[in-house]
Design a protein around this motif. Sequence first.
Motif, PDB file in Angstrom:
ATOM      1  N   PRO A 102       0.876  10.712   3.000  1.00 42.11           N
ATOM      2  CA  PRO A 102      -0.149  11.230   3.921  1.00 42.11           C
ATOM      3  C   PRO A 102       0.217  12.546   4.607  1.00 42.11           C
ATOM      4  O   PRO A 102      -0.471  12.968   5.540  1.00 42.11           O
ATOM      5  N   GLU A 103       1.260  13.224   4.146  1.00 44.76           N
ATOM      6  CA  GLU A 103       1.798  14.364   4.895  1.00 44.76           C
ATOM      7  C   GLU A 103       0.786  15.478   5.151  1.00 44.76           C
ATOM      8  O   GLU A 103       0.811  16.109   6.216  1.00 44.76           O
ATOM      9  N   VAL A 104      -0.108  15.754   4.173  1.00 43.96           N
ATOM     10  CA  VAL A 104      -1.033  16.881   4.389  1.00 43.96           C
ATOM     11  C   VAL A 104      -1.996  16.603   5.536  1.00 43.96           C
ATOM     12  O   VAL A 104      -2.559  17.537   6.115  1.00 43.96           O
ATOM     13  N   SER A 105      -2.189  15.353   5.922  1.00 39.46           N
ATOM     14  CA  SER A 105      -3.039  15.028   7.072  1.00 39.46           C
ATOM     15  C   SER A 105      -2.349  15.382   8.382  1.00 39.46           C
ATOM     16  O   SER A 105      -2.964  15.372   9.450  1.00 39.46           O
ATOM     17  N   LEU A 106      -1.037  15.707   8.298  1.00 36.14           N
ATOM     18  CA  LEU A 106      -0.266  16.124   9.468  1.00 36.14           C
ATOM     19  C   LEU A 106       0.053  17.615   9.414  1.00 36.14           C
ATOM     20  O   LEU A 106       0.782  18.129  10.269  1.00 36.14           O
ATOM     21  N   GLY A 107      -0.485  18.301   8.400  1.00 33.86           N
ATOM     22  CA  GLY A 107      -0.161  19.714   8.256  1.00 33.86           C
ATOM     23  C   GLY A 107       1.172  19.960   7.577  1.00 33.86           C
ATOM     24  O   GLY A 107       1.757  21.033   7.692  1.00 33.86           O
TER      25      GLY A 107
ATOM     26  N   ARG B 271       0.865  -1.178   0.000  1.00 31.92           N
ATOM     27  CA  ARG B 271       0.000   0.000   0.000  1.00 31.92           C
ATOM     28  C   ARG B 271       0.902   1.229   0.000  1.00 31.92           C
ATOM     29  O   ARG B 271       1.820   1.323   0.805  1.00 31.92           O
ATOM     30  N   MET B 272       0.615   2.166  -0.891  1.00 32.70           N
ATOM     31  CA  MET B 272       1.491   3.317  -1.078  1.00 32.70           C
ATOM     32  C   MET B 272       0.729   4.619  -0.980  1.00 32.70           C
ATOM     33  O   MET B 272      -0.419   4.709  -1.431  1.00 32.70           O
ATOM     34  N   GLY B 273       1.365   5.634  -0.398  1.00 30.14           N
ATOM     35  CA  GLY B 273       0.720   6.931  -0.297  1.00 30.14           C
ATOM     36  C   GLY B 273       1.626   7.972   0.331  1.00 30.14           C
ATOM     37  O   GLY B 273       2.673   7.656   0.901  1.00 30.14           O
TER      38      GLY B 273
ATOM     39  N   ALA C  60      -4.251  12.473   0.693  1.00 29.02           N
ATOM     40  CA  ALA C  60      -3.449  11.780   1.713  1.00 29.02           C
ATOM     41  C   ALA C  60      -3.817  10.305   1.815  1.00 29.02           C
ATOM     42  O   ALA C  60      -3.544   9.659   2.824  1.00 29.02           O
ATOM     43  N   GLY C  61      -4.422   9.765   0.764  1.00 31.11           N
ATOM     44  CA  GLY C  61      -4.869   8.382   0.789  1.00 31.11           C
ATOM     45  C   GLY C  61      -3.822   7.400   0.303  1.00 31.11           C
ATOM     46  O   GLY C  61      -2.736   7.786  -0.145  1.00 31.11           O
ATOM     47  N   MET C  62      -4.166   6.132   0.381  1.00 27.51           N
ATOM     48  CA  MET C  62      -3.277   5.067  -0.072  1.00 27.51           C
ATOM     49  C   MET C  62      -3.836   4.422  -1.331  1.00 27.51           C
ATOM     50  O   MET C  62      -5.051   4.387  -1.537  1.00 27.51           O
ATOM     51  N   ILE C  63      -2.952   3.912  -2.165  1.00 31.05           N
ATOM     52  CA  ILE C  63      -3.357   3.097  -3.305  1.00 31.05           C
ATOM     53  C   ILE C  63      -2.769   1.700  -3.134  1.00 31.05           C
ATOM     54  O   ILE C  63      -1.738   1.526  -2.478  1.00 31.05           O
ATOM     55  N   ASP C  64      -3.449   0.705  -3.711  1.00 31.55           N
ATOM     56  CA  ASP C  64      -2.950  -0.659  -3.593  1.00 31.55           C
ATOM     57  C   ASP C  64      -1.948  -0.956  -4.703  1.00 31.55           C
ATOM     58  O   ASP C  64      -1.687  -0.123  -5.585  1.00 31.55           O
ATOM     59  N   ALA C  65      -1.393  -2.144  -4.662  1.00 34.98           N
ATOM     60  CA  ALA C  65      -0.315  -2.499  -5.587  1.00 34.98           C
ATOM     61  C   ALA C  65      -0.779  -2.504  -7.034  1.00 34.98           C
ATOM     62  O   ALA C  65      -0.056  -2.053  -7.930  1.00 34.98           O
ATOM     63  N   GLU C  66      -1.975  -3.021  -7.295  1.00 39.26           N
ATOM     64  CA  GLU C  66      -2.466  -3.074  -8.671  1.00 39.26           C
ATOM     65  C   GLU C  66      -2.712  -1.673  -9.229  1.00 39.26           C
ATOM     66  O   GLU C  66      -2.454  -1.406 -10.400  1.00 39.26           O
TER      67      GLU C  66
END
Length: 260
Positions: free
Chosen positions: A134-139, A130-132, A166-172
């Motif tokens: 997410p930094e903007v969710s921490l300001g 799972r890749m992403g 700030a979401g994740m994407i799966d491998a596919e």
Amino acid sequence: MNFGNILIEATAPIATITINRPDKLNALNKATIGDLHDAFTALESDPEIRVIIVTGSGEKAFVAGADIAEFSSFSEKEGKKLAQKGQEDLFDLVENLKTPVIAAVNGYALGGGLELAMACHFRIASANARMGLPEVSLGLIPGYGGTQRLPQLVGKGRAMEMIMTAGMIDAETALDYGLVNHVCAIEELQDYCQKLGAKIAKNSPVAISYAIKAVNTGFKYDTDGYQAEIKAFGKCFGTKDFKEGTTAFLEKRKPDFPGA
């Protein structure tokens, strides 16, 4: 080589660096970045090592981000220094390394973890990855090259969406986006990378280093990638690898590149 946060297994021509902080999901802190800097630098100088694989310990995470506790109280000046030093010491170093680097993305690759994977020359993901960013969710925003390398790999629109949600994407999805080259089962990941590494290691290490430099130059706004390619192409003619490669071809045998 002994390090506190990483493991190295070097069996020429391939070396594997494993980020070994499983209790922290292999999160990057200053010490780990320092270990990685020293390891990549040492392996690049070893003529017997022609491919480097980097991965995370266990099956849960490649690198699940940076160690937030380490910088949560930083000032603007300290934050800028953190990003600058990290990029110089590790992420830019990996991207421009003469020795090809494959990221074996096993599990979560988030924030600095995805940025490390993107700095590698290409990426192979396990099916559970799972890749992403997410930094903007921490300001924050990505500070280790994520705003630059992600658009290069997946395009501006997709990069903007990944960064802003700030979401994740799966491998596919990562495969569909072009963020990773291949996806395989977690238990097959290391063998898959080893086989790819073996294919690369058969070729001229000097030519590969010139190819890496030429490709990277094409992504710099203030340089001419075509001229860089022409220059590098010409330099190849002065190498022992070129002489060996062409001689082997004419003699109808496999080349044994000296790496010079």
